[in-house]
Design a protein around this motif. Sequence first.
Motif, PDB file in Angstrom:
ATOM      1  N   PHE A   1       0.662  -1.211  -0.088  1.00 43.10           N
ATOM      2  CA  PHE A   1       0.289  -0.107   0.082  1.00 43.10           C
ATOM      3  C   PHE A   1       0.796   1.273   0.040  1.00 43.10           C
ATOM      4  O   PHE A   1       0.263   2.288   0.273  1.00 43.10           O
TER       5      PHE A   1
ATOM      6  N   TRP B   1       1.540   5.288   3.550  1.00 35.18           N
ATOM      7  CA  TRP B   1       0.674   4.870   2.766  1.00 35.18           C
ATOM      8  C   TRP B   1       0.345   5.717   1.562  1.00 35.18           C
ATOM      9  O   TRP B   1       0.684   7.054   1.509  1.00 35.18           O
TER      10      TRP B   1
ATOM     11  N   TYR C   1      -8.016   0.485  -4.431  1.00 36.53           N
ATOM     12  CA  TYR C   1      -8.191   1.139  -3.429  1.00 36.53           C
ATOM     13  C   TYR C   1      -9.490   2.123  -3.247  1.00 36.53           C
ATOM     14  O   TYR C   1     -10.011   2.572  -4.338  1.00 36.53           O
TER      15      TYR C   1
ATOM     16  N   ASN D   1      -7.088   3.330   3.713  1.00 39.56           N
ATOM     17  CA  ASN D   1      -5.698   3.537   4.522  1.00 39.56           C
ATOM     18  C   ASN D   1      -5.788   3.970   5.888  1.00 39.56           C
ATOM     19  O   ASN D   1      -5.144   3.666   6.600  1.00 39.56           O
TER      20      ASN D   1
END
Length: 323
Positions: free
Chosen positions: A33, A55, A63, A68
Motif C-alpha cells: 500500500f 501509505w 483502493y 488506508n
Amino acid sequence: MEAGGDIHHLLYNDLARFTDNFSESNYLCHFQFGKLYRGKIVHAESTLFVMVKIWEDSQIYCYKPGDNESRLMDEVILLRNPMVINHPNLVKLYGYCYEVGHLGVVYEFDPFDSVYNLIPKDDFTWVQRIRVSLRFASLLAFLHAVKSPPYKRLIVRNLDCAHIVLDKDYNPKLCDFGLVTGGMVPDRTIYKCHHVIGCYGYLDLATHYQDNTSEKQDVFAFGTILLSLISKRLYTEQDRQNLAPYVCQWAYGKFIEYEIDSSNTDSKKPKFSVVHPSLEADPYFDPSDGHKITALALECVGDEFAMRPTMKQVLRSLLDLKV
C-alpha cells in the motif's frame, strides 16, 4: 512532535525530516500500500534509527477512500496491544502521522534490507535464509495462536517478501498489517477494505473463496516465501503484467517435469529440490535439507488447503533440518 503515552503523534513534516525529505538514498522498497524508507531521529545527545512507512492511494489494489485510514488505525491497535508488543519479530511502533492526504507510521528499527531485495543476491547465504525462514515461521505460529474474544485467531492475509525487513543480523521483522483480521482488531471479512484480498504472487484464491478466515492463507503465502528464499526466484511486477506463473506454480511445474523424467529412466535420481545451485554450493548446505525444505514448501502451497500443515508443524519441520 507530541507524545501520546509511549506513541508519538507526528506531522508529515516530521516524517520528511527523518528521511531527508524521502530521499532516494533512504528509499527501502515498496510494500502493498505504499513505500518504506530508512530514517533517523537526531536529538542533542543521541540518534534513533527508524523505519518510516508511507501509505499511498492506489488503483492497483482496489483502493477506496478511507481504506488506508482504517489500515493505519488497525495497525496502531495491533502494535500497542500487550499480547504482541514485545515479540522480537514484530516492528515496534514509535509514532504515526494522521493528516488529510498524509498517512504514515514510524518504527523503532534500523532496517538493513527487505527480503524481496535480498533474495536474488549471492551474499544472502544459506544459513541466513534458513534463519529468516525459521524465525518468521515462529512469528506466524505465535500470531495464529493469538485470540482475543469475541474475535477469531489473528491472520495476516497479505504476506509478501517485501513486507519482511531484516536488521543487520538478519532478524526478520513483519512490517505490514494492511489486511490483518482476528485477534484484537476488527474482522476484516465484514469490515472496511474487505475488497482487497492479498498480494500478487502470494495469494491463494482457493482458500479465499472457500474459507476467508482460515490461517491456511498465511501458510500458503509462507510456502511461497520459502520457495523464493531457496530458489532465488521472485514474482515481480513485470511477471504480473506478463501473466507469468507464480513462484509456487513454477515449482510445481518443475516437480511434474521431475516426476515424468523419473518415470522414464532406470537410474536413481536425486530427490526433488528447487534449491538454487549457488546455494547448494554453500559449505553449510546439506543435500537432504534441499529435498526436505522443498517438500515442506510444496506442502504449504498444496491445492487442498485443509491438508496444508499448520505453522507450528512448519516450525517443527524447519527445526529438523540438519543446518
